[in-house]
Write a protein that holds these residues in place. Structure first.
Motif, PDB file in Angstrom:
ATOM      1  N   ASN A   1      39.978 -30.740  26.762  1.00  0.00           N
ATOM      2  CA  ASN A   1      39.798 -29.510  25.991  1.00  0.00           C
ATOM      3  C   ASN A   1      39.863 -29.760  24.496  1.00  0.00           C
ATOM      4  O   ASN A   1      39.187 -29.078  23.723  1.00  0.00           O
ATOM      5  N   GLU A   2      40.641 -30.736  24.075  1.00  0.00           N
ATOM      6  CA  GLU A   2      40.787 -31.010  22.651  1.00  0.00           C
ATOM      7  C   GLU A   2      39.491 -31.503  22.021  1.00  0.00           C
ATOM      8  O   GLU A   2      39.290 -31.380  20.830  1.00  0.00           O
ATOM      9  N   ARG A   3      38.605 -32.054  22.816  1.00  0.00           N
ATOM     10  CA  ARG A   3      37.323 -32.553  22.297  1.00  0.00           C
ATOM     11  C   ARG A   3      36.269 -31.462  22.186  1.00  0.00           C
ATOM     12  O   ARG A   3      35.194 -31.696  21.633  1.00  0.00           O
ATOM     13  N   LEU A   4      36.557 -30.286  22.694  1.00  0.00           N
ATOM     14  CA  LEU A   4      35.589 -29.187  22.623  1.00  0.00           C
ATOM     15  C   LEU A   4      35.508 -28.658  21.197  1.00  0.00           C
ATOM     16  O   LEU A   4      36.497 -28.581  20.485  1.00  0.00           O
ATOM     17  N   ASP A   5      34.324 -28.283  20.793  1.00  0.00           N
ATOM     18  CA  ASP A   5      34.117 -27.772  19.432  1.00  0.00           C
ATOM     19  C   ASP A   5      33.066 -26.671  19.492  1.00  0.00           C
ATOM     20  O   ASP A   5      31.874 -26.943  19.651  1.00  0.00           O
ATOM     21  N   ARG A   6      33.512 -25.437  19.379  1.00  0.00           N
ATOM     22  CA  ARG A   6      32.569 -24.317  19.501  1.00  0.00           C
ATOM     23  C   ARG A   6      31.554 -24.310  18.367  1.00  0.00           C
ATOM     24  O   ARG A   6      30.407 -23.905  18.556  1.00  0.00           O
ATOM     25  N   HIS A   7      31.942 -24.798  17.184  1.00  0.00           N
ATOM     26  CA  HIS A   7      31.008 -24.832  16.050  1.00  0.00           C
ATOM     27  C   HIS A   7      29.866 -25.819  16.300  1.00  0.00           C
ATOM     28  O   HIS A   7      28.707 -25.516  16.022  1.00  0.00           O
ATOM     29  N   ALA A   8      30.197 -26.986  16.838  1.00  0.00           N
ATOM     30  CA  ALA A   8      29.160 -27.969  17.171  1.00  0.00           C
ATOM     31  C   ALA A   8      28.257 -27.444  18.277  1.00  0.00           C
ATOM     32  O   ALA A   8      27.033 -27.617  18.237  1.00  0.00           O
ATOM     33  N   THR A   9      28.860 -26.778  19.259  1.00  0.00           N
ATOM     34  CA  THR A   9      28.073 -26.214  20.355  1.00  0.00           C
ATOM     35  C   THR A   9      27.143 -25.122  19.848  1.00  0.00           C
ATOM     36  O   THR A   9      25.989 -25.025  20.273  1.00  0.00           O
ATOM     37  N   LEU A  10      27.629 -24.317  18.903  1.00  0.00           N
ATOM     38  CA  LEU A  10      26.767 -23.284  18.305  1.00  0.00           C
ATOM     39  C   LEU A  10      25.579 -23.904  17.589  1.00  0.00           C
ATOM     40  O   LEU A  10      24.460 -23.378  17.660  1.00  0.00           O
ATOM     41  N   LYS A  11      25.784 -25.018  16.911  1.00  0.00           N
ATOM     42  CA  LYS A  11      24.665 -25.690  16.234  1.00  0.00           C
ATOM     43  C   LYS A  11      23.612 -26.151  17.229  1.00  0.00           C
ATOM     44  O   LYS A  11      22.413 -26.012  16.994  1.00  0.00           O
ATOM     45  N   VAL A  12      24.076 -26.673  18.362  1.00  0.00           N
ATOM     46  CA  VAL A  12      23.140 -27.107  19.405  1.00  0.00           C
ATOM     47  C   VAL A  12      22.384 -25.908  19.968  1.00  0.00           C
ATOM     48  O   VAL A  12      21.159 -25.930  20.109  1.00  0.00           O
ATOM     49  N   LEU A  13      23.115 -24.837  20.283  1.00  0.00           N
ATOM     50  CA  LEU A  13      22.463 -23.634  20.818  1.00  0.00           C
ATOM     51  C   LEU A  13      21.501 -23.032  19.801  1.00  0.00           C
ATOM     52  O   LEU A  13      20.416 -22.578  20.163  1.00  0.00           O
ATOM     53  N   ASP A  14      21.890 -23.009  18.544  1.00  0.00           N
ATOM     54  CA  ASP A  14      20.995 -22.487  17.496  1.00  0.00           C
ATOM     55  C   ASP A  14      19.702 -23.300  17.447  1.00  0.00           C
ATOM     56  O   ASP A  14      18.614 -22.744  17.313  1.00  0.00           O
ATOM     57  N   ALA A  15      19.832 -24.631  17.565  1.00  0.00           N
ATOM     58  CA  ALA A  15      18.643 -25.485  17.549  1.00  0.00           C
ATOM     59  C   ALA A  15      17.750 -25.243  18.775  1.00  0.00           C
ATOM     60  O   ALA A  15      16.534 -25.149  18.657  1.00  0.00           O
ATOM     61  N   ILE A  16      18.383 -25.125  19.931  1.00  0.00           N
ATOM     62  CA  ILE A  16      17.617 -24.892  21.161  1.00  0.00           C
ATOM     63  C   ILE A  16      16.912 -23.540  21.106  1.00  0.00           C
ATOM     64  O   ILE A  16      15.746 -23.419  21.475  1.00  0.00           O
ATOM     65  N   LEU A  17      17.643 -22.523  20.636  1.00  0.00           N
ATOM     66  CA  LEU A  17      17.107 -21.157  20.638  1.00  0.00           C
ATOM     67  C   LEU A  17      16.285 -20.840  19.401  1.00  0.00           C
ATOM     68  O   LEU A  17      15.646 -19.796  19.325  1.00  0.00           O
ATOM     69  N   GLY A  18      16.313 -21.731  18.416  1.00  0.00           N
ATOM     70  CA  GLY A  18      15.534 -21.504  17.200  1.00  0.00           C
ATOM     71  C   GLY A  18      16.098 -20.381  16.343  1.00  0.00           C
ATOM     72  O   GLY A  18      15.337 -19.652  15.700  1.00  0.00           O
ATOM     73  N   THR A  19      17.417 -20.246  16.324  1.00  0.00           N
ATOM     74  CA  THR A  19      18.029 -19.173  15.527  1.00  0.00           C
ATOM     75  C   THR A  19      18.760 -19.720  14.319  1.00  0.00           C
ATOM     76  O   THR A  19      19.006 -20.882  14.195  1.00  0.00           O
TER      77      THR A  19
ATOM     78  N   HIS B   1      17.090 -18.685  29.195  1.00  0.00           N
ATOM     79  CA  HIS B   1      17.161 -18.220  27.803  1.00  0.00           C
ATOM     80  C   HIS B   1      18.263 -17.175  27.648  1.00  0.00           C
ATOM     81  O   HIS B   1      19.056 -17.228  26.704  1.00  0.00           O
ATOM     82  N   MET B   2      18.320 -16.232  28.566  1.00  0.00           N
ATOM     83  CA  MET B   2      19.358 -15.197  28.507  1.00  0.00           C
ATOM     84  C   MET B   2      20.749 -15.807  28.643  1.00  0.00           C
ATOM     85  O   MET B   2      21.689 -15.390  27.968  1.00  0.00           O
ATOM     86  N   LEU B   3      20.885 -16.808  29.496  1.00  0.00           N
ATOM     87  CA  LEU B   3      22.165 -17.485  29.681  1.00  0.00           C
ATOM     88  C   LEU B   3      22.598 -18.184  28.390  1.00  0.00           C
ATOM     89  O   LEU B   3      23.749 -18.071  27.963  1.00  0.00           O
ATOM     90  N   LEU B   4      21.664 -18.885  27.751  1.00  0.00           N
ATOM     91  CA  LEU B   4      21.983 -19.565  26.491  1.00  0.00           C
ATOM     92  C   LEU B   4      22.325 -18.558  25.396  1.00  0.00           C
ATOM     93  O   LEU B   4      23.249 -18.793  24.601  1.00  0.00           O
ATOM     94  N   CYS B   5      21.619 -17.438  25.354  1.00  0.00           N
ATOM     95  CA  CYS B   5      21.922 -16.391  24.361  1.00  0.00           C
ATOM     96  C   CYS B   5      23.308 -15.799  24.595  1.00  0.00           C
ATOM     97  O   CYS B   5      24.044 -15.532  23.635  1.00  0.00           O
ATOM     98  N   ALA B   6      23.680 -15.608  25.838  1.00  0.00           N
ATOM     99  CA  ALA B   6      25.009 -15.079  26.156  1.00  0.00           C
ATOM    100  C   ALA B   6      26.089 -16.066  25.740  1.00  0.00           C
ATOM    101  O   ALA B   6      27.113 -15.684  25.156  1.00  0.00           O
ATOM    102  N   ALA B   7      25.873 -17.351  26.008  1.00  0.00           N
ATOM    103  CA  ALA B   7      26.836 -18.375  25.601  1.00  0.00           C
ATOM    104  C   ALA B   7      26.951 -18.416  24.083  1.00  0.00           C
ATOM    105  O   ALA B   7      28.057 -18.509  23.526  1.00  0.00           O
ATOM    106  N   GLN B   8      25.825 -18.318  23.412  1.00  0.00           N
ATOM    107  CA  GLN B   8      25.812 -18.316  21.948  1.00  0.00           C
ATOM    108  C   GLN B   8      26.618 -17.131  21.408  1.00  0.00           C
ATOM    109  O   GLN B   8      27.414 -17.281  20.480  1.00  0.00           O
ATOM    110  N   ALA B   9      26.459 -15.979  21.995  1.00  0.00           N
ATOM    111  CA  ALA B   9      27.176 -14.782  21.544  1.00  0.00           C
ATOM    112  C   ALA B   9      28.684 -14.924  21.760  1.00  0.00           C
ATOM    113  O   ALA B   9      29.478 -14.566  20.888  1.00  0.00           O
ATOM    114  N   ILE B  10      29.077 -15.459  22.910  1.00  0.00           N
ATOM    115  CA  ILE B  10      30.505 -15.654  23.186  1.00  0.00           C
ATOM    116  C   ILE B  10      31.122 -16.596  22.157  1.00  0.00           C
ATOM    117  O   ILE B  10      32.181 -16.322  21.590  1.00  0.00           O
ATOM    118  N   LEU B  11      30.452 -17.705  21.888  1.00  0.00           N
ATOM    119  CA  LEU B  11      30.971 -18.680  20.925  1.00  0.00           C
ATOM    120  C   LEU B  11      30.981 -18.123  19.512  1.00  0.00           C
ATOM    121  O   LEU B  11      31.928 -18.345  18.753  1.00  0.00           O
TER     122      LEU B  11
END
Length: 93
Positions: free
Chosen positions: A75-93, A41-51
């Motif tokens: 690298n061109e396929r990476l999308d921090r906004h999409a990743t944030l949506k996934v992390l938000d869903a996982i973390l319930g934020t 959980h702490m690892l996912l929260c840290a990743a969420q904060a960085i993004l």
């Protein structure tokens, strides 16, 4: 080192995966230390904060881009906004 699990090797064959990448030869063993739900959980929260704190358009070396990636277009396929949506869903934020 990198270990890839195929969908057949995990319990959820239709699910995505979270990949932990350690570019040090043979790995440094940090992933093995993430065995408690709290650590994960702490690892996912840290990743969420960085993004979330990054101001780039989609991806950059400060948030999610690999500066050593040699595979064309990865690298061109990476999308921090999409990743944030996934992390938000996982973390319930």
């Amino acid at each position: 080192g990198v270990t890839y699990a195929t969908p057949e090797e995990i319990d959820f064959p239709d699910a995505g995966a979270i990949v932990f990448y350690d570019r040090h030869p043979d790995g440094l063993g940090f992933v093995q230390d993430i065995d408690a739900r709290t650590d994960f959980h702490m690892l996912l929260c840290a990743a969420q904060a960085i993004l979330a704190d990054c101001n780039c358009e989609s991806h950059c070396a400060n948030c999610c881009e690999s500066t050593t990636c040699t595979y064309e277009g990865r690298n061109e396929r990476l999308d921090r906004h999409a990743t944030l949506k996934v992390l938000d869903a996982i973390l319930g934020t």
